[in-house]
Design a protein around this motif. Structure first.
Motif, short mmCIF file in Angstrom:
data_model
loop_
_atom_site.label_atom_id
_atom_site.label_comp_id
_atom_site.label_asym_id
_atom_site.label_seq_id
_atom_site.Cartn_x
_atom_site.Cartn_y
_atom_site.Cartn_z
N ASP A 36 114.68 30.72 -11.00
CA ASP A 36 113.60 29.74 -10.97
C ASP A 36 112.65 30.06 -12.12
O ASP A 36 112.13 31.17 -12.22
N SER A 82 105.06 20.40 -16.72
CA SER A 82 106.50 20.34 -16.47
C SER A 82 107.24 20.64 -17.76
O SER A 82 106.65 20.66 -18.86
N THR A 101 112.48 25.55 -4.80
CA THR A 101 111.09 25.56 -4.32
C THR A 101 110.73 27.02 -4.08
O THR A 101 111.62 27.88 -4.00
N HIS A 143 111.72 21.39 -14.42
CA HIS A 143 110.86 21.99 -13.40
C HIS A 143 109.46 21.41 -13.50
O HIS A 143 108.93 21.20 -14.60
N TYR A 169 105.85 22.43 -12.63
CA TYR A 169 105.14 23.67 -12.33
C TYR A 169 103.92 23.45 -11.44
O TYR A 169 103.45 24.40 -10.81
N ARG A 218 105.64 22.73 -8.02
CA ARG A 218 106.49 23.89 -7.72
C ARG A 218 107.86 23.47 -7.21
O ARG A 218 108.41 24.06 -6.28
N THR A 219 108.44 22.46 -7.85
CA THR A 219 109.80 22.05 -7.55
C THR A 219 110.58 21.90 -8.84
O THR A 219 110.02 21.52 -9.88
N GLY A 220 111.87 22.17 -8.76
CA GLY A 220 112.73 22.01 -9.92
C GLY A 220 114.12 21.61 -9.48
O GLY A 220 114.49 21.76 -8.30
#
Length: 327
Positions: A200, A107, A162, A131, A133, A136-138
């Motif tokens: 993103d 992250s 996402t 974020h 990694y 896979r969310t931020g």
């Protein structure tokens, strides 16, 4: 905003409308609830420190003055970043692998800067957040620019990123302030590379998998760390074919949404092969002479920092009409 694809057909930036800041914020059509693939690919939560090894492709070359050292030139200081016994540094391979290095890092905190230029008018949008990694969310807080009529001043949109969807809160355009708008990223003409007013960070790294030309510009200091600066050109179609499965649909959509597949970039990697900063330049036809250019800069720092992200509940997602004026 309407962008023109390379075959001459008009491609809408969203399925049902245009948005703010020269169309960079999609109005979108909000589906009633989070999609099942959002839950699968992103996980329901990303809460707490992520940590993990940041080991990537180590670099061993010495500092050099700015200039051109093309891919494959011998590195006199040691072995290749790609592990080649020939002593040649494969910079393109290091750039293609930086998305994997981010996953290993876990992250980070994120700063975003996005500037659009069209017909002599420049609009700047800034964002901050973090974020995760691996999940896979931020989440970003994106500040809208003052468009001159006061509507964009002092307003911040909260965005959840996402691979499959972009969620926006405080979107305006007729959406209640406590509701979220959800937009499928694969439905956007640019795959959400710039639509949300920010890129993103994982998508920015995945886009570098399509690198075709790269020049080593030298060694620099960035946020207190030594980094290596690369410039070059990446290809959206190639990146889409090489991308991880979660990001492939969005990049495949983006291949059709710009006036050219080629995206100029400047990228900065640290000694662990992690992306620290990337500047990518996109161009839309936008129906005007010279079109619209978009420069997106994403800066990563604070690796391992906690990045709590919770996807909106179904009942909190707006299912009504989003107006096209962006107000």
């Amino acid at each position: 905003m309407v962008v023109q694809d390379r075959r001459g057909g008009a491609v809408a930036a969203a399925a049902c409308g245009v948005g703010l800041a020269v169309g960079l914020f999609t109005t979108g059509c909000s589906s009633n609830g989070a999609a099942a693939d959002d839950q699968t690919s992103a996980g329901r939560y990303a809460d707490g420190p992520v940590g993990g090894s940041a080991a990537g492709l180590p670099f061993t070359d010495r500092a050099r003055p700015p200039g051109a050292r093309p891919t494959g030139e011998p590195d006199p200081a040691g072995p290749s970043a790609a592990g080649s016994p020939s002593g040649r540094t494969d910079y393109a391979a290091a750039l293609r692998a930086c998305a994997d290095a981010l996953v290993r890092a876990g992250s980070s905190r994120v700063r975003t800067d996005l500037e659009t230029t069209s017909g002599g008018t420049r609009i700047a949008i800034r964002g901050t957040g973090g974020h995760d990694y691996r999940r896979r969310t931020g989440q970003l807080n994106v500040r809208l620019p003052d468009t001159g009529d006061g509507r964009g001043a002092d307003r911040t949109i909260t965005e959840i990123l996402t691979p499959g969807a972009l969620y926006m809160k405080n979107r305006g355009a007729g959406v209640p302030a406590d509701k979220w708008v959800r937009v499928d990223t694969a439905s956007l003409a640019d795959g959400n590379l710039v639509t949300g007013g920010a890129t993103d960070p994982m998508a920015a790294a995945e886009l570098l998998r399509g690198v075709r030309e790269v020049t080593y510009e030298g060694r620099e200091r960035l946020d207190g760390a030594w980094v290596r600066h690369f410039s070059g050109m990446t290809h959206i179609g190639s990146a889409a074919r090489m991308a991880s499965p979660a990001y492939r649909p969005a990049l495949t959509a983006a291949e059709k949404g710009f006036t050219t597949d080629e995206v100029a970039f400047d990228a900065y990697l640290d000694d662990a092969g992690r992306l620290r900063k990337v500047r990518q330049r996109f161009r839309f036809a936008n129906g005007s002479t010279g079109g619209t250019s978009v420069t997106s800069t994403t800066t990563l720092h604070g690796f391992g920092a906690p990045v709590p992200v919770r996807l909106p509940d179904r009942r909190d997602i707006y299912s009504g009409r989003v107006t096209a004026d962006g107000g």
